[in-house]
Write a protein that holds these residues in place. Sequence first.
Motif, mmCIF file in Angstrom:
data_model
loop_
_atom_site.group_PDB
_atom_site.id
_atom_site.type_symbol
_atom_site.label_atom_id
_atom_site.label_comp_id
_atom_site.label_asym_id
_atom_site.label_seq_id
_atom_site.Cartn_x
_atom_site.Cartn_y
_atom_site.Cartn_z
ATOM 1 N N VAL A 114 1.216 -1.725 -0.043
ATOM 2 C CA VAL A 114 -0.382 -0.251 0.415
ATOM 3 C C VAL A 114 0.777 1.330 0.045
ATOM 4 O O VAL A 114 0.934 1.908 -1.107
ATOM 5 C CB VAL A 114 -0.687 -0.289 1.314
ATOM 6 C CG1 VAL A 114 -1.727 1.045 1.504
ATOM 7 C CG2 VAL A 114 -2.078 -1.201 1.157
ATOM 8 N N VAL A 115 1.679 1.431 1.024
ATOM 9 C CA VAL A 115 2.178 2.727 0.964
ATOM 10 C C VAL A 115 3.492 2.700 -0.344
ATOM 11 O O VAL A 115 3.470 4.128 -0.954
ATOM 12 C CB VAL A 115 3.393 2.420 2.175
ATOM 13 C CG1 VAL A 115 4.216 3.511 2.465
ATOM 14 C CG2 VAL A 115 2.486 2.701 3.372
ATOM 15 N N PRO A 116 4.284 2.235 -0.937
ATOM 16 C CA PRO A 116 4.504 2.358 -2.343
ATOM 17 C C PRO A 116 3.834 2.603 -3.459
ATOM 18 O O PRO A 116 4.095 3.480 -4.290
ATOM 19 C CB PRO A 116 5.527 0.849 -2.352
ATOM 20 C CG PRO A 116 6.259 0.340 -0.781
ATOM 21 C CD PRO A 116 4.638 1.061 -0.379
ATOM 22 N N THR A 117 2.530 1.690 -3.581
ATOM 23 C CA THR A 117 1.728 1.993 -4.342
ATOM 24 C C THR A 117 1.124 3.868 -4.209
ATOM 25 O O THR A 117 0.867 4.589 -5.195
ATOM 26 C CB THR A 117 1.054 1.723 -4.159
ATOM 27 O OG1 THR A 117 1.240 0.230 -4.280
ATOM 28 C CG2 THR A 117 -0.842 1.046 -5.268
ATOM 29 N N VAL A 118 0.994 4.379 -3.233
ATOM 30 C CA VAL A 118 0.526 5.261 -3.161
ATOM 31 C C VAL A 118 1.370 6.416 -3.028
ATOM 32 O O VAL A 118 1.663 7.352 -4.130
ATOM 33 C CB VAL A 118 0.347 5.694 -1.222
ATOM 34 C CG1 VAL A 118 -0.157 7.211 -1.230
ATOM 35 C CG2 VAL A 118 -1.425 5.073 -0.708
ATOM 36 N N LEU A 119 2.596 6.152 -2.875
ATOM 37 C CA LEU A 119 3.466 6.885 -3.063
ATOM 38 C C LEU A 119 4.544 7.260 -4.380
ATOM 39 O O LEU A 119 3.824 8.242 -5.359
ATOM 40 C CB LEU A 119 5.114 7.154 -2.633
ATOM 41 C CG LEU A 119 5.236 7.074 -1.219
ATOM 42 C CD1 LEU A 119 5.766 6.636 -0.341
ATOM 43 C CD2 LEU A 119 4.898 8.632 -0.844
ATOM 44 N N ALA A 161 3.892 -8.043 3.685
ATOM 45 C CA ALA A 161 2.602 -7.309 4.729
ATOM 46 C C ALA A 161 3.240 -6.060 5.347
ATOM 47 O O ALA A 161 4.507 -6.731 5.468
ATOM 48 C CB ALA A 161 1.834 -8.085 4.832
ATOM 49 N N GLY A 162 3.580 -5.388 4.842
ATOM 50 C CA GLY A 162 3.427 -3.841 5.738
ATOM 51 C C GLY A 162 2.859 -3.405 6.313
ATOM 52 O O GLY A 162 1.589 -4.280 6.652
ATOM 53 N N PRO A 163 2.958 -2.077 7.201
ATOM 54 C CA PRO A 163 2.424 -2.141 8.360
ATOM 55 C C PRO A 163 0.675 -1.725 7.582
ATOM 56 O O PRO A 163 -0.180 -2.213 8.805
ATOM 57 C CB PRO A 163 3.245 -1.167 9.197
ATOM 58 C CG PRO A 163 3.847 -0.723 8.119
ATOM 59 C CD PRO A 163 4.376 -1.591 7.579
ATOM 60 N N ASP A 165 -0.756 -2.320 5.067
ATOM 61 C CA ASP A 165 -1.329 -3.956 4.547
ATOM 62 C C ASP A 165 -2.167 -4.813 5.072
ATOM 63 O O ASP A 165 -3.342 -4.376 5.490
ATOM 64 C CB ASP A 165 -0.516 -4.328 3.831
ATOM 65 C CG ASP A 165 0.357 -4.130 2.838
ATOM 66 O OD1 ASP A 165 -0.402 -3.786 1.959
ATOM 67 O OD2 ASP A 165 1.746 -3.803 2.248
ATOM 68 N N GLN A 166 -1.215 -4.894 6.879
ATOM 69 C CA GLN A 166 -1.779 -5.524 7.633
ATOM 70 C C GLN A 166 -3.235 -4.912 8.261
ATOM 71 O O GLN A 166 -4.598 -5.679 9.140
ATOM 72 C CB GLN A 166 -1.361 -5.840 9.151
ATOM 73 C CG GLN A 166 0.307 -6.687 8.955
ATOM 74 C CD GLN A 166 1.110 -6.624 9.936
ATOM 75 O OE1 GLN A 166 1.680 -6.162 10.491
ATOM 76 N NE2 GLN A 166 2.190 -7.483 9.668
ATOM 77 N N LEU A 167 -3.122 -4.072 8.626
ATOM 78 C CA LEU A 167 -4.752 -2.763 8.612
ATOM 79 C C LEU A 167 -5.367 -3.183 7.703
ATOM 80 O O LEU A 167 -6.590 -3.292 8.542
ATOM 81 C CB LEU A 167 -3.775 -1.487 9.053
ATOM 82 C CG LEU A 167 -3.655 -0.557 10.284
ATOM 83 C CD1 LEU A 167 -3.092 0.473 10.147
ATOM 84 C CD2 LEU A 167 -3.695 -1.424 10.798
ATOM 85 N N LEU A 168 -4.867 -3.122 6.491
ATOM 86 C CA LEU A 168 -6.411 -4.156 5.975
ATOM 87 C C LEU A 168 -6.726 -4.933 5.480
ATOM 88 O O LEU A 168 -7.680 -5.293 4.584
ATOM 89 C CB LEU A 168 -5.995 -3.116 3.981
ATOM 90 C CG LEU A 168 -5.632 -1.400 3.693
ATOM 91 C CD1 LEU A 168 -5.027 -1.036 3.011
ATOM 92 C CD2 LEU A 168 -7.159 -0.575 4.344
ATOM 93 N N GLY A 169 -6.444 -5.637 6.372
ATOM 94 C CA GLY A 169 -6.633 -7.358 6.109
ATOM 95 C C GLY A 169 -5.905 -8.290 5.229
ATOM 96 O O GLY A 169 -6.415 -9.079 4.529
ATOM 97 N N GLY A 170 -4.498 -7.430 4.541
ATOM 98 C CA GLY A 170 -3.882 -8.107 3.638
ATOM 99 C C GLY A 170 -2.881 -9.147 4.223
ATOM 100 O O GLY A 170 -2.381 -9.702 5.132
#
Length: 170
Positions: A114-119, A161-163, A165-170
């Motif tokens: 998620v974080v790299p994709t947002v960036l 899984a990053g931090p 991703d774990q919140l989003l259920g990945g």
Amino acid sequence: MTPSSSAGTAPERSRSDTPLRGLLLRRIAPVVLLVLGIAALVQARDMDLGELTAPGPGLWPFIVAGLLTATAAVLLVVDPAEDYEPWTAGTVRIIAGLAGLALFVVLFQTLGFVVPTVLLLTGWLRYFGGETWRMAVVLGVGGAVVLHLIFVVALGVPFPAGPVDQLLGG
């Protein structure tokens, strides 16, 4: 020699140097692609290729890297350098896009999806798409969440899984 005849020979010398230099510069692209393809082959091989019936995470990148490497090798041998576009200021944008992808890969391995994709999405929308910062951030965050839901949740693609991703259920 008259001034007009000496002025006429100087541009001729620079013209003869310029095409050779231009041809060499145009050959850089296939060489860079070949080097990148070989590096990608090595990295994909290290990711566990698996088998065709049970593919590992490195199989698809290995196939794509093999095609890239083969294409670059063919371009070096077969394709004349005159067919390539000259290097211009627009080339910097292409290099910046590739650098963004390289940064994405490095961050993807350490921070998850998620974080790299947002960036990446935010940067590309802002600099290549010309969006305002507000719109780029909104679309970057929304796009990353949608891609996460499609690939990780719906399709079950195993990503690191990053931090977030774990919140989003990945």
